[in-house]
Every structure is written in C-alpha cells, then in structure tokens.
Motif scaffolding. Sequence first.
Motif, PDB file in Angstrom:
ATOM      1  N   ASP A  43      33.994  58.230  39.903  1.00 20.03           N
ATOM      2  CA  ASP A  43      33.874  57.153  40.744  1.00 20.03           C
ATOM      3  C   ASP A  43      32.265  56.618  40.810  1.00 20.03           C
ATOM      4  OD1 ASP A  43      36.376  57.656  41.713  1.00 20.03           O
ATOM      5  OD2 ASP A  43      35.816  59.208  43.155  1.00 20.03           O
ATOM      6  N   VAL A  44      31.627  57.073  39.892  1.00 15.01           N
ATOM      7  CA  VAL A  44      30.285  56.662  39.929  1.00 15.01           C
ATOM      8  C   VAL A  44      30.077  55.152  39.746  1.00 15.01           C
ATOM      9  CG1 VAL A  44      27.867  56.785  38.627  1.00 15.01           C
ATOM     10  CG2 VAL A  44      29.263  58.908  39.220  1.00 15.01           C
ATOM     11  N   GLN A  45      30.824  54.661  38.688  1.00 12.49           N
ATOM     12  CA  GLN A  45      30.538  53.062  38.340  1.00 12.49           C
ATOM     13  C   GLN A  45      30.850  52.233  39.487  1.00 12.49           C
ATOM     14  OE1 GLN A  45      31.318  51.709  34.143  1.00 12.49           O
ATOM     15  NE2 GLN A  45      31.125  54.011  33.613  1.00 12.49           N
ATOM     16  N   ARG A  46      31.909  52.547  39.988  1.00  7.36           N
ATOM     17  CA  ARG A  46      32.565  51.780  41.089  1.00  7.36           C
ATOM     18  C   ARG A  46      31.482  51.674  42.329  1.00  7.36           C
ATOM     19  NH1 ARG A  46      36.864  55.464  41.307  1.00  7.36           N
ATOM     20  NH2 ARG A  46      37.825  54.067  40.112  1.00  7.36           N
ATOM     21  N   ASN A  47      30.519  52.907  42.418  1.00  6.75           N
ATOM     22  CA  ASN A  47      29.739  53.062  43.633  1.00  6.75           C
ATOM     23  C   ASN A  47      28.456  52.750  43.055  1.00  6.75           C
ATOM     24  OD1 ASN A  47      31.494  53.935  46.113  1.00  6.75           O
ATOM     25  ND2 ASN A  47      32.146  55.208  44.400  1.00  6.75           N
ATOM     26  N   PHE A  48      28.105  52.105  42.170  1.00  6.47           N
ATOM     27  CA  PHE A  48      26.777  52.074  41.286  1.00  6.47           C
ATOM     28  C   PHE A  48      25.601  51.481  42.483  1.00  6.47           C
ATOM     29  CE2 PHE A  48      23.416  51.876  38.313  1.00  6.47           C
ATOM     30  CZ  PHE A  48      23.680  53.422  37.721  1.00  6.47           C
ATOM     31  N   ASP A  49      26.143  50.383  43.164  1.00  5.80           N
ATOM     32  CA  ASP A  49      24.754  50.009  43.894  1.00  5.80           C
ATOM     33  C   ASP A  49      24.319  50.949  44.792  1.00  5.80           C
ATOM     34  OD1 ASP A  49      25.324  47.429  42.854  1.00  5.80           O
ATOM     35  OD2 ASP A  49      26.348  46.577  44.693  1.00  5.80           O
ATOM     36  N   ALA A  50      25.103  51.765  45.480  1.00 10.28           N
ATOM     37  CA  ALA A  50      24.507  52.994  46.432  1.00 10.28           C
ATOM     38  C   ALA A  50      23.784  54.034  45.651  1.00 10.28           C
ATOM     39  CB  ALA A  50      25.775  53.425  47.132  1.00 10.28           C
ATOM     40  N   VAL A  51      24.323  54.357  44.273  1.00 10.27           N
ATOM     41  CA  VAL A  51      23.694  55.304  43.548  1.00 10.27           C
ATOM     42  C   VAL A  51      21.990  54.797  43.127  1.00 10.27           C
ATOM     43  CG1 VAL A  51      23.619  56.642  41.484  1.00 10.27           C
ATOM     44  CG2 VAL A  51      25.701  56.438  42.782  1.00 10.27           C
ATOM     45  N   GLU A  52      22.345  53.477  42.517  1.00 13.78           N
ATOM     46  CA  GLU A  52      20.919  52.995  42.198  1.00 13.78           C
ATOM     47  C   GLU A  52      19.996  52.788  43.157  1.00 13.78           C
ATOM     48  OE1 GLU A  52      19.474  49.069  39.497  1.00 13.78           O
ATOM     49  OE2 GLU A  52      21.624  48.820  40.517  1.00 13.78           O
ATOM     50  N   ARG A  53      20.385  52.167  44.319  1.00 14.72           N
ATOM     51  CA  ARG A  53      19.636  52.146  45.252  1.00 14.72           C
ATOM     52  C   ARG A  53      18.968  53.519  45.773  1.00 14.72           C
ATOM     53  NH1 ARG A  53      18.385  52.255  50.652  1.00 14.72           N
ATOM     54  NH2 ARG A  53      17.445  50.310  51.616  1.00 14.72           N
ATOM     55  N   LYS A  54      19.634  54.675  46.091  1.00  9.77           N
ATOM     56  CA  LYS A  54      18.885  55.886  46.314  1.00  9.77           C
ATOM     57  C   LYS A  54      18.047  56.154  45.272  1.00  9.77           C
ATOM     58  CE  LYS A  54      19.830  60.182  48.510  1.00  9.77           C
ATOM     59  NZ  LYS A  54      21.185  60.998  48.937  1.00  9.77           N
ATOM     60  N   LEU A  55      18.323  56.029  44.141  1.00  9.42           N
ATOM     61  CA  LEU A  55      17.494  56.531  42.716  1.00  9.42           C
ATOM     62  C   LEU A  55      16.243  55.715  42.862  1.00  9.42           C
ATOM     63  CD1 LEU A  55      18.757  56.766  39.200  1.00  9.42           C
ATOM     64  CD2 LEU A  55      16.509  55.616  39.773  1.00  9.42           C
ATOM     65  N   LEU A  56      16.204  54.433  43.076  1.00 10.91           N
ATOM     66  CA  LEU A  56      14.863  53.735  43.240  1.00 10.91           C
ATOM     67  C   LEU A  56      14.129  54.134  44.387  1.00 10.91           C
ATOM     68  CD1 LEU A  56      16.299  50.456  42.014  1.00 10.91           C
ATOM     69  CD2 LEU A  56      14.722  51.914  40.827  1.00 10.91           C
ATOM     70  N   HIS A  57      14.770  54.449  45.549  1.00  8.82           N
ATOM     71  CA  HIS A  57      14.152  54.950  46.705  1.00  8.82           C
ATOM     72  C   HIS A  57      13.461  56.229  46.703  1.00  8.82           C
ATOM     73  CE1 HIS A  57      13.595  55.462  51.222  1.00  8.82           C
ATOM     74  NE2 HIS A  57      14.144  56.811  50.909  1.00  8.82           N
ATOM     75  N   HIS A  58      14.076  57.151  45.884  1.00  4.63           N
ATOM     76  CA  HIS A  58      13.386  58.371  45.284  1.00  4.63           C
ATOM     77  C   HIS A  58      12.133  58.108  44.576  1.00  4.63           C
ATOM     78  CE1 HIS A  58      16.144  60.461  47.824  1.00  4.63           C
ATOM     79  NE2 HIS A  58      17.077  61.008  46.893  1.00  4.63           N
ATOM     80  N   PHE A  59      12.541  57.243  43.682  1.00  5.31           N
ATOM     81  CA  PHE A  59      11.154  56.780  42.780  1.00  5.31           C
ATOM     82  C   PHE A  59      10.072  56.471  43.312  1.00  5.31           C
ATOM     83  CE2 PHE A  59       9.329  53.508  39.896  1.00  5.31           C
ATOM     84  CZ  PHE A  59       8.861  54.352  38.715  1.00  5.31           C
ATOM     85  N   TYR A  60      10.365  55.363  44.233  1.00  2.00           N
ATOM     86  CA  TYR A  60       9.352  54.620  44.819  1.00  2.00           C
ATOM     87  C   TYR A  60       8.739  55.705  46.082  1.00  2.00           C
ATOM     88  CZ  TYR A  60       9.855  50.369  42.661  1.00  2.00           C
ATOM     89  OH  TYR A  60      10.119  49.215  41.676  1.00  2.00           O
ATOM     90  N   GLY A  61       9.303  56.713  46.694  1.00  2.00           N
ATOM     91  CA  GLY A  61       8.682  57.370  47.385  1.00  2.00           C
ATOM     92  C   GLY A  61       7.773  58.536  46.540  1.00  2.00           C
ATOM     93  N   PHE A  62       8.143  58.742  45.324  1.00  2.00           N
ATOM     94  CA  PHE A  62       7.413  59.434  44.361  1.00  2.00           C
ATOM     95  C   PHE A  62       5.921  58.985  44.124  1.00  2.00           C
ATOM     96  CE2 PHE A  62       6.256  60.653  40.165  1.00  2.00           C
ATOM     97  CZ  PHE A  62       5.875  62.012  40.313  1.00  2.00           C
TER      98      PHE A  62
END
Length: 253
Positions: A43-62
């Motif tokens: 189900d990852v690809q159909r929910n990728f907007d949410a996954v990508e946003r959280k990935l980038l949120h963690h990156f910028y927090g770092f």
Amino acid sequence: MNDDNEGLSPRITSIGVTHFATEQTVSFSTHAIAEEMGIAREDVQRNFDAVERKLLHHFYGFIRDRRDKYWVHWNMRNLTYGFEHLEHRYRILGGSDAAVIPVERRINLNDILSDKYGSNYAGHPKMKNLMEMNGGVHRNFLTGEEELQAFKNNEFIRMHNSTLCKLGFFSSVIRKAMAGKLRTASRGFGILLDRIFESRLAKLIGFSSSVLAVLAVVWSSGSFVFNVYTNSGGETDFVKGAPLNSSKASSDQ
C-alpha cells in the motif's frame, strides 16, 4: 519511460547522511517511515504523499541544528535535482519548516575531484566507473534502471541499501583523495598538479568533524535521479540536471 505524473516534481524515496569523522550514518527511508505509519508494503505507493512528507519532516528536523556543517554531495545543484528540490517537495506536500542549508556550506564532491584530477578523472557514468577503479562496484549498488524496477516491485530496503552503499563510497573517495591513494582515469595529472592544499579539499581536512555527506533518491516520471541523495538529475543529464528517463541514471551513477 514516463508515468502519468509528468507535470509533478520527482518524489524523494530515500535520504542518507554520514558524519565524516565518525562514519556514523543516519538515514530516512520509505520502508522505515511506512512501518512507523502502519502502512503495508503493497500500500506504500498509493499512500506515498504521506510517507514522503514524513520522511522529509524527519530529515529537516535532523539538519535544523547542523546547518553550520559542510554538506558534501554529488551534483545536487538546483531545483531539478538538489537541495532546492528537497525543499520544494516538502513545501508542496504541506511542510512549512524546512531548514535551509547555506549554499556556501554545500560542497560538490564531483567538482572537487574535477578540480584535482581533471574533468576526465572517470568515464561516464562517473560514480560507477570511479568505484570500479577503486575496489569494485559494491554488491548493493543499483543503476538508475535497477532502482526504478526495485521501486515498482516495492523493494524499498534493496533500494535504500543502494543509497547507503553510494553514500559510503563518498567517504571512501574523500579519504583516499586526501591520502593521495584515489585511482582515477587521469593518472599523472593529479600527481603532477596536486593542488590539495589550495583547493576546497583542504576544507575537508581542516573541518572533518564538521563534514556531513548526504545522498538522496528521487522518483521522477518512472525514473530515478541520484545524489544527497539519489536522485533527480544527472551529470551528463544529471549533473543531475533534468529528470532522467528510465534508461539513464539520475546522478551519473
């Protein structure tokens, strides 16, 4: 190969950051974020907007408290493929707190090698050819086409391992260049015109504790582009400049 999203900017699927002095690596990956969110692999690809946003949120927090470090990358120069592209993706996904790394703190490893050994220090694709000259291509290395297929097959761990092996190679290249042991296609040139103490490479020697190497993977119109990452543009095409098609690697791998 194109998908139905030609008007959209390339997606970010994987980011890795290594601290040069300690070789400690922090990564932000699709599979890890999806697991945190309770999203099944299929189900990852159909929910990728949410996954990508959280990935980038963690990156910028770092990176927020590490913007004063030197960030070594591979051709991450512009909005098509670069730090600006990461910021752009985060904004369009709803993020508003991206931490911007000053341009003077960004060091392009490909430029450093070109300055020291000449622009023909390795054939195209430069990264892969440089690997071959310095111990061989890592078993986890994937070309742009292979990363594309891995994404289609939901092989997110395999794709992220490819990102990490390239990131590790960055550190190896820097250390070998500093020690005068990096093998290149322009053999004599780097030895006869060794400008190590005059070039930007000197920064890495003097500020090794402040150096972070970054690599990211970008998914664009059915193709991957590499670099902080891997990827969204290439040296040939990607220096990393324009989104690549499925027959080319995004970061001149």
